[in-house]
Design an enzyme around this catalytic site. Structure first.
Site, PDB file in Angstrom:
ATOM      1  N   LYS A  56       0.783  -1.059  -0.012  1.00 16.88           N
ATOM      2  CA  LYS A  56       0.012  -0.132   0.168  1.00 16.88           C
ATOM      3  C   LYS A  56       0.794   1.224  -0.010  1.00 16.88           C
ATOM      4  CE  LYS A  56      -3.359  -0.647  -0.458  1.00 16.88           C
ATOM      5  NZ  LYS A  56      -4.043  -0.824  -1.751  1.00 16.88           N
ATOM      6  N   HIS A 117       6.985  -7.193  -2.340  1.00 15.92           N
ATOM      7  CA  HIS A 117       7.043  -6.715  -1.062  1.00 15.92           C
ATOM      8  C   HIS A 117       8.048  -7.076  -0.146  1.00 15.92           C
ATOM      9  CE1 HIS A 117       3.371  -4.532  -2.471  1.00 15.92           C
ATOM     10  NE2 HIS A 117       2.710  -5.681  -2.242  1.00 15.92           N
ATOM     11  N   SER A 147      -4.531   2.772   4.610  1.00 12.53           N
ATOM     12  CA  SER A 147      -4.818   1.987   3.139  1.00 12.53           C
ATOM     13  C   SER A 147      -4.632   0.550   3.344  1.00 12.53           C
ATOM     14  CB  SER A 147      -3.868   2.620   2.078  1.00 12.53           C
ATOM     15  OG  SER A 147      -3.893   2.099   0.783  1.00 12.53           O
TER      16      SER A 147
END
Length: 304
Positions: A56, A117, A147
């Site tokens: 995010k 990630h 988020s």
């Protein structure tokens, strides 16, 4: 060798769609130890472009920018597949795909754009060995937290966040998927001094996309015309992407991402955290931030 624990407890699971593998204390959404072994041994190519982020933090946005750059601003080429199917994640397996993204990456022709990630210390060694170019995007932690919370709510393959108060505590303690935001951004900040890493900030891209995209072009040694640059800026703006079904994730079944709970592309504006944090939470967060970021030269803006 990385220490691995399977199904390490982080948050309550949603049925059958989520699996946690804890690697060196970092909770990761990796299917199995066998898949993790394949990730560690991933054969990078010298012309691979890696997009790395904490969840995010603008992954989706930057993918669209990089895709447009690689395709010289050809809008139709960038609509060839839905966003999630255009460029694979190194470590993820999505419920609607028959095989992990890693296997898809292995079958792709060069040059590849691969997302991850993973924190810098868990990146496959071949990426460093091949001296791949890496674009890293960091976002201020307050907006990132909010988020991420909403993403957990709408994505079936993410753990149930329960409520914002509980998610806030887990985020602060690093007990969310991909672990500590603080460790992630600091790890990649250090990596840029040793490797080909372009470190960008979400807020900077939002404030002056032209300047930041020009940085990317220089990093990639890519020349484009002013007309194509302006086209990229326009088509990767939040409002335009939100209306593009190939970029807004609305082509996915609601069983995977339920946009009626929360749209994937929600607001995209720095400072939204103010609508969610209590005064006490903000004060506590600021204290923790100062403690965790002490000694780092990294600075973030929580609004623009």
């Amino acid at each position: 060798m990385a220490k691995i624990e399977k199904n390490a407890p982080t948050m309550e699971k949603k049925p059958e769609l989520f699996n946690i593998l804890e690697v060196d204390g970092v909770p990761l959404a990796v299917l199995s130890k066998e898949l993790w072994d394949k990730i560690c041994n991933f054969p990078a190519r010298p012309d691979d472009l890696i997009l790395a982020t904490y969840p995010k933090s603008g992954t989706h946005w930057m993918q669209e920018i990089l895709d447009m750059i690689q395709n010289d601003g050809d809008v139709e080429k960038c609509k060839r597949f839905p966003s999630l199917d255009r460029h694979p994640f190194l470590e993820l397996k999505f419920p609607h795909k028959e095989k992990p993204d890693l296997e898809i990456a292995l079958e792709m022709s060069s040059p590849r754009l691969i997302k991850t990630h993973l924190p810098s210390h868990l990146i496959p060694p071949s990426i460093w060995k091949e001296n791949c170019k890496i674009v890293y995007v960091a976002r201020n932690p307050k907006d990132c937290l909010v988020s991420y919370y909403h993403f957990h709510r709408m994505a079936s393959f993410m753990p149930d966040p329960q409520n914002l108060e509980e998610f806030y505590e887990k985020f602060m303690s690093g007990k969310v998927t991909c672990g500590s935001w603080f460790d992630h951004v600091k790890g990649w900040w250090a990596a840029k001094d040793r490797h080909q890493v372009l470190y960008l900030f979400y807020e900077d891209i939002k404030k002056d996309p032209k300047w930041e995209i020009e940085k990317i072009l220089k990093f990639l040694e890519k020349d484009i015309s002013e007309e194509i640059l302006n086209k990229i800026i326009y088509h990767t703006s939040f409002d335009v992407m939100k209306q593009n079904p190939m970029a807004n994730y609305t082509t996915l079944p609601t069983s995977i991402m339920d946009h009626s709970i929360s749209p994937f592309m929600r607001k995209g504006m720095p400072g939204d955290w103010k609508n969610y944090f209590t005064v006490a939470q903000n004060e506590e967060f600021d204290k923790d931030y100062q403690k965790n970021m002490a000694g780092s030269s990294l600075t973030f803006r929580t609004e623009i």
